[in-house]
Design a protein around this motif. Structure first.
Motif, PDB file in Angstrom:
ATOM      1  N   ASP A   1       0.832  -1.207   0.000  1.00  0.00           N
ATOM      2  CA  ASP A   1       0.000   0.000   0.000  1.00  0.00           C
ATOM      3  C   ASP A   1       0.864   1.254   0.000  1.00  0.00           C
ATOM      4  N   TYR A   2       2.005   1.198   0.701  1.00  0.00           N
ATOM      5  CA  TYR A   2       2.945   2.328   0.747  1.00  0.00           C
ATOM      6  C   TYR A   2       3.345   2.720  -0.681  1.00  0.00           C
ATOM      7  N   LEU A   3       3.690   1.724  -1.490  1.00  0.00           N
ATOM      8  CA  LEU A   3       4.104   2.000  -2.868  1.00  0.00           C
ATOM      9  C   LEU A   3       2.926   2.471  -3.716  1.00  0.00           C
ATOM     10  N   ALA A   4       1.759   1.844  -3.503  1.00  0.00           N
ATOM     11  CA  ALA A   4       0.583   2.218  -4.298  1.00  0.00           C
ATOM     12  C   ALA A   4       0.184   3.662  -4.040  1.00  0.00           C
ATOM     13  N   LYS A   5       0.312   4.108  -2.807  1.00  0.00           N
ATOM     14  CA  LYS A   5      -0.041   5.481  -2.466  1.00  0.00           C
ATOM     15  C   LYS A   5       0.949   6.479  -3.064  1.00  0.00           C
ATOM     16  N   ARG A   6       2.077   5.964  -3.522  1.00  0.00           N
ATOM     17  CA  ARG A   6       3.083   6.832  -4.164  1.00  0.00           C
ATOM     18  C   ARG A   6       3.073   6.686  -5.676  1.00  0.00           C
ATOM     19  N   GLY A   7       1.998   6.104  -6.191  1.00  0.00           N
ATOM     20  CA  GLY A   7       1.794   6.092  -7.636  1.00  0.00           C
ATOM     21  C   GLY A   7       2.027   4.777  -8.339  1.00  0.00           C
ATOM     22  N   LEU A   8       2.618   3.811  -7.694  1.00  0.00           N
ATOM     23  CA  LEU A   8       2.865   2.532  -8.352  1.00  0.00           C
ATOM     24  C   LEU A   8       1.568   1.718  -8.381  1.00  0.00           C
TER      25      LEU A   8
END
Length: 476
Positions: free
Chosen positions: A371-378
């Motif tokens: 989720d950390y990465l998804a929230k940064r656009g991935l």
């Protein structure tokens, strides 16, 4: 001679008398039978079918018989065949001719249906009371352990961390639904068949509404054939009991697992454990296992009644004699299971350290890292693959995600920054799940409040389910 023996020249054989007798089972409905007979007698007098003096004599005699059974002073004779004949023959012996007039305008078909419906209401009410108590215990435990975190599981594999209170409340909601099913069973039974007679009604001017009101029924069954042959209400009770037994079994399975050395999440009280005859060190969760095992017994009673009913033409058939034993057994079994489960939970010791320790293994933070990465656009699917690779790295190194150097995270994705450590903190992971019904402390607090409110509403609902002819215990 039997009450129906006028058409016969000889009595039944002893073996068939014993085989056909329902008295060993339906004697437990003696209070319901007496209540139904008193209501019928009062109505007969009100309609001018019997005298007021006879009705008063009948009711007085029935009260005396009931008191004797309550006190354990009544001797049941198997030759009476069933509870109806047992009480009626004793009534006639005590008060004479007036007792013989009681059965005017009535058949044992509508009589037993009335007894069974009254009994079903009483059993449903007792089960609802026990259900409320277990829910109170679960809610109290959720309050007590509101800050304890344990691993949540799917496929019995570590998945994501959750509050222990969240886990306990999941069961509280299951039993809440069980309560609603018991209410439905009560409501299904809350209709009077009395006055339907054998199957077609009667030529006497009976007031069915009067007897229904006298017995606390909310309505009268509109079809006399249906009135004497319907047992759907018992199936409703069996189904409600079967689902509740399944929920009890699931909780029992968790207790069995949690109390093992491998889990060590709880320690059961000595009062709810047993030992081994050969292994001195053993402390076995026998009572949780028994609850789990008794679910099969409850399911069997449901299947038995379904099979009994499936081929019956209208109206009454002797097969229906087999409708009561399973219901009584199911209710008794579940009452014991609910009581024992409540006792286990009230007296267990929760080992918070063991739960905390298990939260540090199994990569419970993996979803939050994705989720950390998804929230940064991935895109999440790509983030999922990145974290899966990191987990594989951990498996090869024999470490957890939080043990990986920051450089490994950056190699996996340049989107990782130093604050990734916050996504690896178990309490923070739990606290972040604030959606309605989630496991964050704030969300669980709201859920706990809702569970308490529903418990209060259900307690009030139960208090409205009166009057009920309670089950008697003098026939044991």
């Amino acid at each position: 001679m039997a009450l129906w023996g006028g058409r016969f020249e000889a009595g039944v054989a002893q073996v068939t008398q014993e085989f056909g007798a329902s008295l060993p089972v339906d004697k437990h409905l003696y209070r319901q039978d007496i209540a139904g007979s008193k209501a019928h007698a009062k109505m007969l007098a009100a309609q001018g079918i019997i005298s007021q003096a006879d009705a008063e004599s009948i009711c007085s005699g029935l009260d005396g018989i009931g008191a004797d059974i309550d006190a354990g002073k009544f001797t049941f004779d198997i030759n009476d065949e069933d509870i109806h004949m047992s009480i009626e023959s004793e009534l006639t012996r005590r008060i004479g001719e007036a007792g013989k007039r009681l059965h005017t305008g009535r058949s044992r078909n509508d009589q037993v249906a009335t007894d069974t419906r009254l009994g079903c209401k009483a059993l449903a009410k007792e089960l609802m009371e026990a259900n409320l108590h277990l829910r109170q215990v679960l809610i109290a435990a959720a309050q007590k352990y509101s800050d304890v975190i344990l691993p949540g599981y799917t496929h019995l594999q570590h998945a994501q961390p959750v509050l222990f209170s969240h886990h306990l409340l999941a069961y509280a909601w299951m039993f809440t639904r069980d309560f609603q099913r018991l209410v439905a069973a009560f409501d299904a039974a809350d209709a009077s068949p009395l006055g339907a007679a054998a199957l077609a009604g009667t030529t006497y001017p009976l007031d069915r509404q009067m007897t229904a009101a006298e017995l606390g029924f909310s309505r009268v069954i509109p079809n006399s054939l249906d009135a004497v042959s319907d047992r759907d209400f018992l199936l409703d009770l069996h189904y409600a009991g079967s689902v509740m037994a399944m929920h009890l079994s699931r909780l029992s399975e968790e207790i069995v697992l949690w109390s093992t050395s491998e889990f060590g999440f709880i320690t059961l009280s000595d009062s709810y454990s047993t030992g081994s005859s050969i292994m001195p060190q053993k402390k076995n969760p026998d009572f949780a296992e028994l609850i789990r095992g008794k679910s099969g017994r409850v399911y069997g009673n449901l299947a038995q009644l379904l099979v009994t009913m499936k081929g019956l033409p209208l109206a009454y058939n002797k097969d229906l004699q087999e409708d009561k034993e399973g219901a009584l057994d199911t209710a008794h079994t579940l009452m014991q299971c609910l009581s024992v489960m409540a006792g286990m939970i009230e007296t267990w010791t929760v080992n918070e350290d063991a739960m905390r320790r298990e939260c540090s293994v199994g990569h419970l933070a993996a979803t939050d890292v994705a989720d950390y990465l998804a929230k940064r656009g991935l895109p999440f699917r790509e983030a999922h693959a990145v974290v899966g690779h990191l987990v594989l790295t951990c498996e090869k190194r024999g470490c957890n995600l939080e043990d990986l150097p920051f450089e490994v995270f950056q190699e996996a994705s340049p989107l990782f920054e130093r604050d990734i450590t916050e996504a690896l903190d178990i309490p923070s992971i739990v606290a972040a799940r604030t959606t309605e019904g989630g496991t964050a402390p704030a969300a669980v607090a709201e859920q706990l409040s809702s569970a308490q409110e529903q418990l209060s509403l259900d307690s009030a609902r139960l208090s409205e389910l009166t009057p009920v002819v309670e089950m008697g215990h003098g026939a044991n």
